[in-house]
Design a protein around this motif. Structure first.
Motif, PDB file in Angstrom:
ATOM      1  N   THR A   6       0.804  -1.225   0.000  1.00  0.00           N
ATOM      2  CA  THR A   6       0.000   0.000   0.000  1.00  0.00           C
ATOM      3  C   THR A   6       0.842   1.283   0.000  1.00  0.00           C
ATOM      4  O   THR A   6       0.302   2.374  -0.161  1.00  0.00           O
ATOM      5  CB  THR A   6      -0.942   0.035   1.220  1.00  0.00           C
ATOM      6  OG1 THR A   6      -0.176  -0.192   2.399  1.00  0.00           O
ATOM      7  CG2 THR A   6      -2.010  -1.045   1.097  1.00  0.00           C
ATOM      8  N   TYR A   7       2.167   1.143   0.229  1.00  0.00           N
ATOM      9  CA  TYR A   7       3.034   2.331   0.256  1.00  0.00           C
ATOM     10  C   TYR A   7       3.212   2.875  -1.162  1.00  0.00           C
ATOM     11  O   TYR A   7       3.558   2.124  -2.074  1.00  0.00           O
ATOM     12  CB  TYR A   7       4.378   1.935   0.872  1.00  0.00           C
ATOM     13  CG  TYR A   7       5.392   3.048   0.959  1.00  0.00           C
ATOM     14  CD1 TYR A   7       5.495   3.817   2.108  1.00  0.00           C
ATOM     15  CD2 TYR A   7       6.249   3.313  -0.102  1.00  0.00           C
ATOM     16  CE1 TYR A   7       6.436   4.820   2.197  1.00  0.00           C
ATOM     17  CE2 TYR A   7       7.186   4.326  -0.034  1.00  0.00           C
ATOM     18  CZ  TYR A   7       7.274   5.081   1.126  1.00  0.00           C
ATOM     19  OH  TYR A   7       8.204   6.084   1.204  1.00  0.00           O
ATOM     20  N   PRO A   8       2.988   4.162  -1.379  1.00  0.00           N
ATOM     21  CA  PRO A   8       3.107   4.718  -2.739  1.00  0.00           C
ATOM     22  C   PRO A   8       4.568   4.989  -3.122  1.00  0.00           C
ATOM     23  O   PRO A   8       5.088   6.062  -2.870  1.00  0.00           O
ATOM     24  CB  PRO A   8       2.300   6.014  -2.662  1.00  0.00           C
ATOM     25  CG  PRO A   8       2.351   6.413  -1.223  1.00  0.00           C
ATOM     26  CD  PRO A   8       2.502   5.165  -0.400  1.00  0.00           C
ATOM     27  N   TYR A  14       2.835  11.121  -6.165  1.00  0.00           N
ATOM     28  CA  TYR A  14       2.812  10.127  -5.086  1.00  0.00           C
ATOM     29  C   TYR A  14       3.179  10.805  -3.766  1.00  0.00           C
ATOM     30  O   TYR A  14       4.139  11.560  -3.696  1.00  0.00           O
ATOM     31  CB  TYR A  14       3.792   8.978  -5.410  1.00  0.00           C
ATOM     32  CG  TYR A  14       3.180   7.942  -6.332  1.00  0.00           C
ATOM     33  CD1 TYR A  14       2.477   8.327  -7.459  1.00  0.00           C
ATOM     34  CD2 TYR A  14       3.299   6.577  -6.073  1.00  0.00           C
ATOM     35  CE1 TYR A  14       1.897   7.396  -8.305  1.00  0.00           C
ATOM     36  CE2 TYR A  14       2.725   5.634  -6.921  1.00  0.00           C
ATOM     37  CZ  TYR A  14       2.025   6.049  -8.034  1.00  0.00           C
ATOM     38  OH  TYR A  14       1.442   5.122  -8.867  1.00  0.00           O
ATOM     39  N   LEU A  15       2.390  10.523  -2.735  1.00  0.00           N
ATOM     40  CA  LEU A  15       2.557  11.218  -1.464  1.00  0.00           C
ATOM     41  C   LEU A  15       2.873  10.256  -0.308  1.00  0.00           C
ATOM     42  O   LEU A  15       2.032  10.038   0.565  1.00  0.00           O
ATOM     43  CB  LEU A  15       1.274  12.000  -1.127  1.00  0.00           C
ATOM     44  CG  LEU A  15       0.714  12.922  -2.218  1.00  0.00           C
ATOM     45  CD1 LEU A  15      -0.618  13.509  -1.777  1.00  0.00           C
ATOM     46  CD2 LEU A  15       1.702  14.026  -2.549  1.00  0.00           C
ATOM     47  N   PRO A  16       4.074   9.681  -0.289  1.00  0.00           N
ATOM     48  CA  PRO A  16       4.387   8.754   0.799  1.00  0.00           C
ATOM     49  C   PRO A  16       4.356   9.424   2.181  1.00  0.00           C
ATOM     50  O   PRO A  16       4.089   8.753   3.179  1.00  0.00           O
ATOM     51  CB  PRO A  16       5.795   8.246   0.446  1.00  0.00           C
ATOM     52  CG  PRO A  16       6.328   9.174  -0.572  1.00  0.00           C
ATOM     53  CD  PRO A  16       5.165   9.767  -1.278  1.00  0.00           C
ATOM     54  N   ASP A  17       4.565  10.728   2.240  1.00  0.00           N
ATOM     55  CA  ASP A  17       4.542  11.403   3.542  1.00  0.00           C
ATOM     56  C   ASP A  17       3.164  11.312   4.189  1.00  0.00           C
ATOM     57  O   ASP A  17       3.030  11.076   5.381  1.00  0.00           O
ATOM     58  CB  ASP A  17       4.937  12.880   3.393  1.00  0.00           C
ATOM     59  CG  ASP A  17       6.401  13.012   3.012  1.00  0.00           C
ATOM     60  OD1 ASP A  17       7.115  11.990   3.129  1.00  0.00           O
ATOM     61  OD2 ASP A  17       6.809  14.109   2.588  1.00  0.00           O
ATOM     62  N   VAL A  18       2.130  11.527   3.369  1.00  0.00           N
ATOM     63  CA  VAL A  18       0.762  11.429   3.886  1.00  0.00           C
ATOM     64  C   VAL A  18       0.509   9.999   4.359  1.00  0.00           C
ATOM     65  O   VAL A  18      -0.056   9.759   5.436  1.00  0.00           O
ATOM     66  CB  VAL A  18      -0.261  11.822   2.804  1.00  0.00           C
ATOM     67  CG1 VAL A  18      -1.684  11.574   3.285  1.00  0.00           C
ATOM     68  CG2 VAL A  18      -0.060  13.266   2.397  1.00  0.00           C
ATOM     69  N   TYR A  19       0.991   9.038   3.545  1.00  0.00           N
ATOM     70  CA  TYR A  19       0.801   7.624   3.882  1.00  0.00           C
ATOM     71  C   TYR A  19       1.438   7.321   5.235  1.00  0.00           C
ATOM     72  O   TYR A  19       0.813   6.724   6.118  1.00  0.00           O
ATOM     73  CB  TYR A  19       1.424   6.756   2.788  1.00  0.00           C
ATOM     74  CG  TYR A  19       1.381   5.275   3.085  1.00  0.00           C
ATOM     75  CD1 TYR A  19       0.280   4.507   2.706  1.00  0.00           C
ATOM     76  CD2 TYR A  19       2.419   4.646   3.767  1.00  0.00           C
ATOM     77  CE1 TYR A  19       0.230   3.153   2.991  1.00  0.00           C
ATOM     78  CE2 TYR A  19       2.378   3.293   4.056  1.00  0.00           C
ATOM     79  CZ  TYR A  19       1.285   2.554   3.666  1.00  0.00           C
ATOM     80  OH  TYR A  19       1.223   1.210   3.953  1.00  0.00           O
ATOM     81  N   PRO A  48       7.304   0.679   5.849  1.00  0.00           N
ATOM     82  CA  PRO A  48       8.701   0.976   5.492  1.00  0.00           C
ATOM     83  C   PRO A  48       9.073   2.413   5.875  1.00  0.00           C
ATOM     84  O   PRO A  48       9.186   3.286   5.014  1.00  0.00           O
ATOM     85  CB  PRO A  48       8.708   0.784   3.974  1.00  0.00           C
ATOM     86  CG  PRO A  48       7.332   1.136   3.537  1.00  0.00           C
ATOM     87  CD  PRO A  48       6.411   0.823   4.681  1.00  0.00           C
ATOM     88  N   TRP A  49       9.275   2.666   7.175  1.00  0.00           N
ATOM     89  CA  TRP A  49       9.456   4.034   7.662  1.00  0.00           C
ATOM     90  C   TRP A  49      10.626   4.753   7.019  1.00  0.00           C
ATOM     91  O   TRP A  49      10.578   5.954   6.804  1.00  0.00           O
ATOM     92  CB  TRP A  49       9.659   4.031   9.184  1.00  0.00           C
ATOM     93  CG  TRP A  49       8.530   3.386   9.903  1.00  0.00           C
ATOM     94  CD1 TRP A  49       8.510   2.151  10.479  1.00  0.00           C
ATOM     95  CD2 TRP A  49       7.228   3.932  10.110  1.00  0.00           C
ATOM     96  NE1 TRP A  49       7.287   1.886  11.026  1.00  0.00           N
ATOM     97  CE2 TRP A  49       6.476   2.965  10.830  1.00  0.00           C
ATOM     98  CE3 TRP A  49       6.618   5.142   9.770  1.00  0.00           C
ATOM     99  CZ2 TRP A  49       5.144   3.172  11.197  1.00  0.00           C
ATOM    100  CZ3 TRP A  49       5.302   5.341  10.151  1.00  0.00           C
ATOM    101  CH2 TRP A  49       4.581   4.367  10.846  1.00  0.00           C
ATOM    102  N   THR A  50      11.710   3.983   6.744  1.00  0.00           N
ATOM    103  CA  THR A  50      12.942   4.663   6.326  1.00  0.00           C
ATOM    104  C   THR A  50      13.121   4.669   4.811  1.00  0.00           C
ATOM    105  O   THR A  50      14.138   5.134   4.314  1.00  0.00           O
ATOM    106  CB  THR A  50      14.156   3.954   6.948  1.00  0.00           C
ATOM    107  OG1 THR A  50      14.067   2.551   6.614  1.00  0.00           O
ATOM    108  CG2 THR A  50      14.153   4.101   8.460  1.00  0.00           C
ATOM    109  N   SER A  51      12.150   4.148   4.076  1.00  0.00           N
ATOM    110  CA  SER A  51      12.290   4.093   2.621  1.00  0.00           C
ATOM    111  C   SER A  51      12.439   5.505   2.051  1.00  0.00           C
ATOM    112  O   SER A  51      11.835   6.454   2.539  1.00  0.00           O
ATOM    113  CB  SER A  51      11.060   3.428   2.004  1.00  0.00           C
ATOM    114  OG  SER A  51      11.096   3.575   0.605  1.00  0.00           O
ATOM    115  N   ASP A  52      13.264   5.614   0.998  1.00  0.00           N
ATOM    116  CA  ASP A  52      13.374   6.909   0.322  1.00  0.00           C
ATOM    117  C   ASP A  52      12.404   6.955  -0.858  1.00  0.00           C
ATOM    118  O   ASP A  52      12.476   7.848  -1.691  1.00  0.00           O
ATOM    119  CB  ASP A  52      14.817   7.138  -0.141  1.00  0.00           C
ATOM    120  CG  ASP A  52      15.266   6.085  -1.141  1.00  0.00           C
ATOM    121  OD1 ASP A  52      14.508   5.114  -1.363  1.00  0.00           O
ATOM    122  OD2 ASP A  52      16.370   6.230  -1.700  1.00  0.00           O
ATOM    123  N   GLY A  53      11.521   5.944  -0.922  1.00  0.00           N
ATOM    124  CA  GLY A  53      10.511   5.962  -1.983  1.00  0.00           C
ATOM    125  C   GLY A  53      10.890   5.142  -3.197  1.00  0.00           C
ATOM    126  O   GLY A  53      10.132   5.070  -4.148  1.00  0.00           O
TER     127      GLY A  53
END
Lengths: 446, 340
Positions: free
Chosen positions: A331-333, A368-373, A392-397
């Motif tokens: 579900t992570y964008p 894509y807005l992983p910060d909101v996620y 995945p808290w530390t992912s850089d996307g």
């Protein structure tokens, strides 16, 4: 991110929302969030409404008739860069991985099967490559008959997957250009748009000889006895990103807390769908079979939702990851997912000119807005609905580079131009459809 | 007694219960053999015809194998009709639960913070079959009324003035045969462009469908009104002129009453066209009425879908018939008072 914030204190800008969806099994997170009360837990009163087709759905999100919708991953990207329509659409929630397949008519399958190697058990060896389809297409072309295939939308996952499969087998699916919006320039096979639920009927009518679509419309063909699915998208690209939940950038900006609450509810729904090794899938199938959601027979939906996939009738094989809603950080964008779609838009001429790698990264970041996620995920962990390790808290996307494709070509989201160079058929560098047209047809199988 | 029966006869026939007349006549002592023959023709023949139709349908349907199973026969359709009624009941229970949950949540919010702002939100569940029928009726009447408001004044003008008639006639002739499917994309875009509101009173899909109905249904009313007005007895108009009635008085006192029978014929035709057009408009505009029901069921492609669509087919037919009868009754009532 404040970790003490709880659901009750999210100050919602609006709480009566209407979301659109297309009748496909991957709309499941929306149905589950509604039926299990996850939306209401967030104080959201959501109405879910089926839409006629992807174009209508996107238009209604842009005009504000819908607050958000189940979208093809390519839709927010294409809308934002102005292909097809022009509106800034964003997503903070990726709805699922995999879930599509390519089906051909019984006649085409009979002709194809002669070229498909058999495994030790006598059944066709999987994955079935388009190499087996090539002689059939050649025969059609020699006889002067068009070979028509259906896909659901010009910027759909299904279009890119079908094109990937065909091109990997040396069949040219054709380029888009400013003057050819149907994408058939230089094509060996003619691809056209058909809304998902109408695929089986269109195949049956003989208008198309095969199609690429999401479930339950491939299993529907098996059960109706009108076609045979030859390959799932899991076999084309293992764990490929599929649908997203899209809203307009203006909506997201005006309703930040509501957006967070929606993403929270959707994450919980996705977790439920994958919990305990798909233990809830039977219940999900019953939900989706209701006329208000997907509405197909439970047996058809259950065929693919419960970890199996039926190819030829009776040839049911285990594909445990055919529908992934939460595992593998589904579900992570990821920016890299967005960039893959952008590379395919460039590959087939929907993006007419070469773009630098930075353009790909910047476009992905604006959609894509992983910060909101992650903010929503943080709130869920604080509420006790999710565990720290779920996200995945530390992912850089960017996902790690992967070669889990049918043809083994490696994809690295940081180097889109290099990736385009590595694909035999398709635009690369400074190519335009006009410059490659003469040499494009009938590229060698890789 | 027989005078009374003769008087109510046309009304009963209009309501589709003309077969009551022979029964009433028999009850009042008329010759049973004559009346029985009449009853057979009025009631017996239609019943036998319907029975034959059902039998033929049941027989043929079972042989037509579609990819969604055999075409449903009368029994399967009846079962689905019952199902739709049952679903309506279930959905109503879910609605009650929804409001109960919301009330509890609001009460909790108030207990926590007495100043909390609470309000009751509308039910978010899916519309039931009956809700969809109601939506369709609402939409068709909105479109119809809009059409009448345009068509009658324009028709009166065209009927009164040969110049106006000559001016609008070519346009009317060109617009009249246009299908709703052609209008819909244009109406959709125009509504999207012009009807911009952050908290709209009506849904766009509703407005789009209603306007499409208007565009397709106003022509019979317009043409009939014009013809009705143009064919008014010249003597009547001359009397108006002699009495030096004002233009408006003349229109309301002489023109409209005289043209009413033809206007109503136009209205009846218009409503019929509107109802027919509505289903197509709803399918495309996604207005949550019967048209969308048919479309969604077609998309579902489940083994019950065809039977459910057939339920809708009969519903649409029966409602269309009832609408026509209502208009006919109104027309009869109005014509009667106009000729008195």
């Amino acid at each position: 991110v404040a970790t003490t914030v709880s659901a009750q204190t999210l100050d919602l800008e609006r709480d009566e929302l209407k979301f659109g969806f297309i009748k496909l099994t991957d709309m499941a997170p929306l149905a589950v969030a509604y039926e299990l009360g996850y939306f209401e837990d967030e104080g959201l009163y959501v109405t879910l409404e089926p839409q006629a087709n992807w174009k209508v759905l996107l238009d209604r999100v842009i005009t504000g008739e819908l607050d958000g919708a189940h979208m093809l991953a390519g839709q927010p990207l294409a809308a934002t860069i102005g292909f097809g329509t022009n509106a800034h659409v964003v997503t903070a929630f990726s709805m699922d991985l995999n879930g599509n397949a390519i089906t051909v008519s019984n006649d085409v399958w009979r002709a194809m099967k002669a070229h498909v190697p058999a495994g030790a058990d006598g059944r066709p060896l999987h994955p079935i490559k388009a190499d087996a389809l090539k002689p059939v297409v050649d025969a059609y072309r020699a006889a002067g008959k068009p070979f028509n295939l259906g896909m659901v939308f010009p910027v759909s996952t299904h279009n890119y997957e079908l094109r990937y499969w065909l091109a990997a087998g040396g069949i040219h699916p054709g380029y888009y250009s400013a003057t050819d919006t149907s994408g058939q320039t230089g094509a060996d096979v003619l691809l056209s748009v058909t809304p998902p639920p109408q695929m089986p009927a269109t195949l049956e009518a003989g208008t198309i000889l095969g199609y690429s679509v999401g479930e339950p419309w491939n299993q529907q063909a098996v059960i109706k006895g009108i076609g045979v699915p030859v390959i799932t998208d899991y076999e084309i690209w293992k764990n490929n990103p599929e649908k997203v939940f899209g809203v307009t950038a203006a909506w997201a900006e005006a309703n930040p807390n509501t957006h967070l609450a929606v993403v929270k509810a959707l994450i919980r729904a996705a977790m439920w769908l994958d919990a305990d090794d798909n233990a809830n899938r039977r219940e999900a199938v019953e939900l989706l079979a209701r006329p208000a959601y997907v509405g197909a027979d439970a047996a058809v939906i259950g065929n693919s939702m419960t970890g199996t996939f039926e190819y030829e009738r009776g040839d049911k094989r285990a594909v445990p990851d055919f529908n992934v809603f939460f595992r593998h950080f589904a579900t992570y964008p990821y920016y890299s997912d967005a960039i893959w779609y952008l590379t395919q838009m460039r590959r087939w001429g929907q993006i007419a000119e070469q773009k630098p790698d930075e353009w790909y990264a910047a476009t992905a970041k604006s959609v894509y807005l992983p910060d909101v996620y992650l903010e929503a995920a943080r709130l869920l962990v604080a509420d006790g609905h999710a565990k720290e390790g779920d996200f995945p808290w530390t992912s850089d996307g960017y996902r790690a580079p992967t070669a889990d494709f049918l043809d083994g070509v490696e994809y690295d989201g940081r180097r889109p131009n290099a990736y385009l160079e590595s694909l035999a058929i398709g635009l690369k560098g400074r190519d335009t459809p006009a410059t490659v047209r003469t040499t494009a047809t009938g590229g060698a199988p890789r | 007694m027989s005078v009374l029966i003769a008087r109510v006869n046309p009304y009963l026939a209009m309501l589709g219960v003309g077969w009551l007349v022979p029964i009433l006549r028999m009850a009042s002592g008329d010759s049973p053999s004559v009346q029985l023959k009449e009853l057979w023709r009025e009631l017996g023949v239609p019943m036998v015809a319907i029975a034959l139709f059902l039998a033929a349908w049941g027989g043929v349907a079972a042989r037509i194998e579609t990819s969604l199973g055999a075409l449903p026969g009368p029994k399967a359709v009846w079962a689905e009709a019952e199902n739709l009624v049952a679903e309506h009941g279930t959905e109503r229970e879910r609605r009650a639960e929804f409001y109960a949950r919301q009330e509890a949540r609001n009460a909790e919010a108030l207990a926590e913070n007495p100043g909390a702002e609470v309000r009751v939100r509308r039910y978010t569940g899916k519309p039931t079959y009956f809700d969809q029928i109601f939506t369709s009726l609402k939409t068709v009447f909105t479109g119809f009324v809009l059409g009448v408001l345009v068509a009658v004044p324009l028709g009166v003008l065209a009927g009164l003035s040969k110049t106006v008639n000559a001016a609008i006639n070519p346009l009317v002739q060109i617009m009249k045969p246009v299908s709703p499917l052609a209008w819909l994309p244009i109406v959709t875009m125009v509504v999207s462009a012009l009807y911009v509101s952050s908290d709209p009173l009506f849904q766009k899909s509703f407005i789009t469908s209603a306007i499409t109905v208007t565009l397709c249904s106003l022509w019979p009313t317009l043409i009939n009104t014009a013809v009705g007005v143009a064919s008014i007895d010249k003597d009547l108009m001359n009397v108006g002129r002699v009495l030096q009635l004002g233009w408006f008085t003349q229109v309301f006192r002489i023109v409209l009453p005289s043209a009413l029978p033809l206007i109503f014929t136009g209205l009846r035709l218009s409503l019929g066209v509107g109802w027919m057009v509505l289903i197509a408009a709803e399918m495309l505009a996604q207005n949550p009425g019967l048209g969308k029901f048919v479309w969604d069921e077609f998309q579902n492609g489940s083994s019950e879908s065809l039977a459910r669509i057939l339920v809708a087919v009969f519903t649409i037919g029966i409602i269309g018939f009832l609408l026509d009868r209502i208009m006919l009754a109104l027309q009869a009532a109005v014509t009667h008072s106009a000729t008195r």
